[in-house]
Scaffold this active site. Sequence first.
Site, PDB file in Angstrom:
ATOM      1  N   LYS A 113      32.708  99.828  15.624  1.00 41.22           N
ATOM      2  CA  LYS A 113      33.278 101.171  15.651  1.00 41.22           C
ATOM      3  C   LYS A 113      34.321 101.377  14.548  1.00 41.22           C
ATOM      4  O   LYS A 113      34.582 102.508  14.134  1.00 41.22           O
ATOM      5  CB  LYS A 113      33.915 101.454  17.006  1.00 41.22           C
ATOM      6  N   ASP A 114      34.925 100.287  14.073  1.00 44.72           N
ATOM      7  CA  ASP A 114      35.947 100.419  13.029  1.00 44.72           C
ATOM      8  C   ASP A 114      35.390 101.049  11.748  1.00 44.72           C
ATOM      9  O   ASP A 114      36.116 101.752  11.040  1.00 44.72           O
ATOM     10  CB  ASP A 114      36.532  99.041  12.671  1.00 44.72           C
TER      11      ASP A 114
END
Length: 475
Positions: A113-114
């Site tokens: 998700k980063d």
Amino acid sequence: MQYISTRGQMAPAGFCQILLDGLAPDGGLVVPEVIPSVSAAQRERWRELTYPELAAAVIGLYATDIPEADLAALTAAAYSEKNFPTAGTVPLTRLNPSLYLVGLSEGPTMAFKDLAMQFLGQAVPYVLAREGRVLNILGATSGDTGSAAEYAFRGRSNVSVFMLSPAGRMSAVQRAQMYSLTDPNIHNIAVDGVFDDCQNIVKAINGNAAFKQANSIGAVNSINFGRIAAQIVYYFWAWLRITDGVAPAERDDVRVNFTVPSGNFGNIYAGHLARRMGLPIGRLILATNENNVLDEFFRTGVYVPRSRENTLATSSPSMDISKASNLERFIWELLGPEEFQVRWPELERSGRLDLSSWQSRLTDEYGFVSGASSHADRLAAIRSVFDECGVLIDPHTADGITVARRHVNDGGSVTLVLETAKAAKFGDTVAEALGDRAPAQSPVIAELLARPQHVVEAPNSAQAVSDYLADHALR
């Protein structure tokens, strides 16, 4: 590039507007009016770009209302060495001649998700500053989205984050990453329910146009197309890296499969768009855990979301989702706007959407195949990858490995499994798989788990969350 809503009641809008709004005002999801096309020659020009440069090139096809120089600065900041210290940002690891791991967990919260959230963490404040606005981000997380969003926006003066999570349904490390933050613009709310309940609350609040406007509410869940645009980048990056050693005249013939552990259908939808843009993808292999609603849909053409009571708590908790929001975008494309308006309400009325007559197109035209994995499968995959390759994988990636092995060389020369997170975030499951061979807990994780945690508990109620938000929102 203009965006419209799947529900058909939104005036076309630019990227900057939909970046802040998240959900369309008519309750639908925004989709691009036209999917941009990328030629083989253009792909080759991208081959020598760094990851931040490639991100600017790919996202720039969708964010045409951000000047090129500004977008390049945003992606340079998002994918800096500070945020992604690993050389290349997204490394590829060879597991065997036909199976590779795409390393998406090199960011600050050790999860894929980063890669999207760090871009939003730059782009959203940029647009807000340009327009003199503030934003209260309302999101729901099944595990990794929450911490990725909070780390991307912590300390921002013009953004606050209100993140809903299902009480008791995340790993200890996932909880610690979120709940240990003390930044005044970060608000963690543990809801008495499952992820789908959190997601429904977010949708209900976003559906209240007056409340949303009065409280400057936006979203950074995968319903936000800005995240989808940023996720498309690593599909192109991975294909370019896997074909680096192929003779230039033969590269365009190299089709690869991508296996994607999937809960909310956002990550694999980005792969679908990459394929539609012209990236030579053979199969998009969707992997689920025991909450296999998406697997059932792609095998049968029948979509039946499940209730909270029938959503299982598993050892790959970020995929404990039984209603995949982003599937709406794909079904809108599959049926076409007019047919979608006729058929989609069936799901709302009956809780079931039968598209079995369209099922063959899912594979033949769109390239999707799918499979499900169990707890025993996850343990076996973690063990085998460690034994054979010396590589530690987390349980969600293990779901991907399990299903990928069933489809190796099915439509592509090699299969690339998208990593979900670092194994350290799920130490209990890794320890169960490896026993005495499991690595000791790192000092970094031990320190994280020891921090005091701060979280507000809330019932499964949109009104309760609305009341809290109204009391704490930025004005």
